[in-house]
Design a protein around this motif. Structure first.
Motif, PDB file in Angstrom:
ATOM      1  N   TRP A 236      12.007 -24.528  -5.718  1.00 16.81           N
ATOM      2  CA  TRP A 236      12.614 -25.283  -4.617  1.00 16.81           C
ATOM      3  C   TRP A 236      13.429 -26.442  -5.176  1.00 16.81           C
ATOM      4  O   TRP A 236      12.975 -27.122  -6.095  1.00 16.81           O
ATOM      5  CB  TRP A 236      11.537 -25.830  -3.672  1.00 16.81           C
ATOM      6  CG  TRP A 236      10.977 -24.750  -2.772  1.00 16.81           C
ATOM      7  CD1 TRP A 236       9.830 -24.057  -2.946  1.00 16.81           C
ATOM      8  CD2 TRP A 236      11.581 -24.264  -1.570  1.00 16.81           C
ATOM      9  NE1 TRP A 236       9.660 -23.148  -1.942  1.00 16.81           N
ATOM     10  CE2 TRP A 236      10.722 -23.250  -1.071  1.00 16.81           C
ATOM     11  CE3 TRP A 236      12.756 -24.548  -0.873  1.00 16.81           C
ATOM     12  CZ2 TRP A 236      10.997 -22.551   0.097  1.00 16.81           C
ATOM     13  CZ3 TRP A 236      13.015 -23.856   0.292  1.00 16.81           C
ATOM     14  CH2 TRP A 236      12.146 -22.851   0.774  1.00 16.81           C
TER      15      TRP A 236
ATOM     16  N   SER B  71      22.449 -20.065   4.837  1.00 16.64           N
ATOM     17  CA  SER B  71      22.475 -21.445   5.322  1.00 16.64           C
ATOM     18  C   SER B  71      23.289 -22.313   4.368  1.00 16.64           C
ATOM     19  O   SER B  71      24.094 -23.144   4.792  1.00 16.64           O
ATOM     20  CB  SER B  71      21.043 -21.949   5.451  1.00 16.64           C
ATOM     21  OG  SER B  71      20.978 -23.312   5.207  1.00 16.64           O
TER      22      SER B  71
ATOM     23  N   ILE C 113      16.529 -25.599  -0.761  1.00 17.22           N
ATOM     24  CA  ILE C 113      16.707 -24.162  -0.976  1.00 17.22           C
ATOM     25  C   ILE C 113      16.025 -23.750  -2.275  1.00 17.22           C
ATOM     26  O   ILE C 113      15.619 -24.615  -3.052  1.00 17.22           O
ATOM     27  CB  ILE C 113      18.215 -23.802  -1.057  1.00 17.22           C
ATOM     28  CG1 ILE C 113      18.876 -24.682  -2.127  1.00 17.22           C
ATOM     29  CG2 ILE C 113      18.900 -23.956   0.275  1.00 17.22           C
ATOM     30  CD1 ILE C 113      20.329 -24.342  -2.353  1.00 17.22           C
TER      31      ILE C 113
ATOM     32  N   ASP D 275      18.065 -18.008   1.357  1.00 20.72           N
ATOM     33  CA  ASP D 275      18.575 -19.362   1.609  1.00 20.72           C
ATOM     34  C   ASP D 275      20.101 -19.424   1.554  1.00 20.72           C
ATOM     35  O   ASP D 275      20.703 -20.394   1.997  1.00 20.72           O
ATOM     36  CB  ASP D 275      17.996 -20.336   0.566  1.00 20.72           C
ATOM     37  CG  ASP D 275      16.471 -20.358   0.602  1.00 20.72           C
ATOM     38  OD1 ASP D 275      15.926 -20.081   1.691  1.00 20.72           O
ATOM     39  OD2 ASP D 275      15.842 -20.643  -0.439  1.00 20.72           O
TER      40      ASP D 275
END
Ligand SMILES: Nc1ncnc2c1ncn2[C@@H]1O[C@H](COP(=O)(O)OP(=O)(O)OP(=O)(O)O)[C@@H](O)[C@H]1O
Ligand SMILES: [Mg+2]
Length: 493
Positions: A102, A71, A91, A68
């Motif tokens: 998460w 990004s 993320i 992640d």
């Protein structure tokens, strides 16, 4: 000059940070030009940031999932470069326990320099792992439901409150011949022959008003549906309704019953054919019996009677002293008498001519007398007037049923009394034969090689009546029969 350097603003920062600490929020405060980040205690204690001073911008690399991070980094670079003023990312971050969870990462530029470059960015981190799990569960249960709906043998169709199709499962595709895309969003009427549209709308509306959650569609009735090719077919359907966020929707579960219906119709027709055949064969037999019985009675009976008269003449005119001759004649007369009796019995058993000549009452009286003489029990016969003169084919059938019941009482019951009652009640004739014998067991009703009771049931069936045979052990046997009296329309004037 950075606004961060202004004391009143600093004070405001401190207040803000204090509030964050008190609320226990995972928050960061990023001084962009200084490349310094303040992270709240909650943020540091929850996520696995490196120990020591936590001011480095790139501390993030340590806690954000490698997949992640690119990004994340791209978004932050855009914010830093002034091309983006906020970002929301989902993320994975590593918690202090070392597991990836998460999170929803939100960042927003809160102050800009004169050249429009960001000075300060604040943001929050919210753990949404449970939410994601719930979402996964919801998705999983949705998929499972879809699987069930699609593997169902019955067609499942949902419509919204304006009766437009919102769900059309595989069985529905197979039964109706439509692809889901051809029918989704179209009115349910697409699947119903035109002449039923109005009735169907009324039905759904009234069903909606009842608030009942589910019920068979048009209870007790087969509903007709329409295939893509225009063919109509019978269905069995049940409907249920639900309300989600103020919107009512209906789900219909239905089954193509054309094969079942066709089989049912064919079976009913076959039964009817068989019944008619039975009636015809029984009538033919009764007629044949009647003919033989009359022949026996009239022809044979007459001849035997004239033989008897001749014997009487011979006896009267015997030569004197012929004792042997007379003895022979006496022997012949006794044989003749028993032959006459046998002929009468055979003739009456075949069919009592009384039935044709004098009616049911006379025939039953004779039968009662005969059986009570033969078997040695009392027969109480009770026949009301209309039943005593019942017409054919009922008369013969009632007679045969009484005959079989009395014979059974004589052969099996060891009864001392049998009651036979025949009454006309409204459009039916009711026959009760009750004995006080040993009674019968349920298995007697279908005894192999026994056809008496089966015969009674068949006679009743072909006359569209009903029969009940009861006999508890030691309580006697009761046969109750009801037969509809055919309506005599009479001859047209
Ligand atoms: N009134 C009765 N009392 C006691 N048992 C009975 C009576 N009627 C019938 N049963 C029992 O039910 C059985 C079946 O009767 P059903 O009349 O069908 O056959 P069946 O009399 O044995 O033979 P048939 O075919 O000659 O009539 C009899 O064998 C007997 O055991
Ligand atoms: Mg019998």
């Amino acid at each position: 000059m950075s606004p961060l350097d202004q004391p009143p603003l600093m004070e405001r920062h401190d207040c803000w940070r204090e509030a964050v600490l008190t609320a226990g929020l995972a928050v960061f405060d990023w001084d962009v030009p200084a490349k310094r980040i303040w992270r709240s205690a909650e943020m540091l204690s929850t996520w696995d940031y490196p120990d020591g001073p936590n001011e480095g911008v790139f501390g993030a690399r340590a806690v954000i999932h490698p997949d992640d991070f690119p990004s994340f980094q791209a978004h932050m670079t855009e914010i830093e470069g002034g091309t983006r003023d906020r970002a929301t990312l989902e993320i994975r971050m590593r918690s202090r326990e070392g597991v990836w969870r998460w999170v929803r990462w939100r960042a927003r530029v809160v102050s800009l320099a004169e050249d429009k470059r960001p000075l300060r960015v604040v943001g929050t981190v919210n753990d949404i792992d449970e939410l994601w799990k719930d979402r996964d569960l919801a998705r999983e249960s949705q998929m499972r439901l879809q699987g069930i709906v699609d593997s169902a043998m019955d067609a499942i169709i949902s419509v919204d409150d304006s009766q437009r199709i919102t769900l059309f499962n595989r069985a529905a595709e197979r039964i109706f011949g439509y692809e889901p895309l051809e029918v989704l969003g179209r009115p349910l009427d697409t699947l119903i022959p035109g002449r039923f549209h109005r009735e169907h709308h009324r039905h759904i509306e009234s069903f909606g008003r009842t608030g009942v959650s589910s019920r068979p569609m048009m209870a007790q009735r087969i509903v007709t549906a329409l295939r893509k090719g225009g063919e109509e077919f019978p269905i069995d359907a049940s409907i249920s309704q639900n309300e989600i966020r103020g919107h009512r929707f209906y789900t219909v579960i239905l089954r193509d019953v054309s094969v079942r219906e066709r089989t049912r119709r064919e079976l009913a027709q076959a039964r009817e054919d068989l019944r008619e055949l039975s009636v015809a064969s029984r009538t033919a037999r009764e007629q044949e019996n009647s003919r033989i019985s009359r022949e026996l009675h009239d022809e044979l009976g007459q001849n035997l009677t004239s033989l008897k008269m001749d014997l009487a003449w011979l006896e009267a005119n015997a030569p004197p002293g012929s004792a042997k001759f007379l003895a022979t004649i006496a022997g012949m007369r006794s044989v003749l008498d028993s032959t006459v009796a046998a002929t009468r019995r055979i003739s009456a058993d075949l069919r009592p001519l009384m039935l044709d000549d004098l009616g049911l009452l006379a025939a039953l009286e004779w039968l009662a007398e005969e059986t009570s003489r033969r078997h040695g029990f009392t027969v109480d016969l009770l026949v009301d007037e209309p039943s005593g003169s019942l017409a054919e084919p009922l008369a013969s059938q009632v007679y045969r049923i009484v005959q079989e019941s009395l014979t059974n009482a004589g052969r099996h019951a060891a009864a001392s009394r049998v009651r036979v009652a025949l009454r006309t009640i409204g459009p039916e004739v009711h026959l009760h034969v009750d004995d006080d014998g040993r009674g019968l067991a349920p298995e007697d009703l279908r005894k192999k090689g026994s056809f008496g009771l089966v015969g009674i049931r068949e006679r009743v069936y072909i006359l569209a009546g009903s029969v009940e045979i009861r006999g508890d052990t030691g309580q006697g046997t009761a046969i109750h029969v009801r037969l509809p009296i055919p309506v005599d329309h009479g001859d047209p004037p």
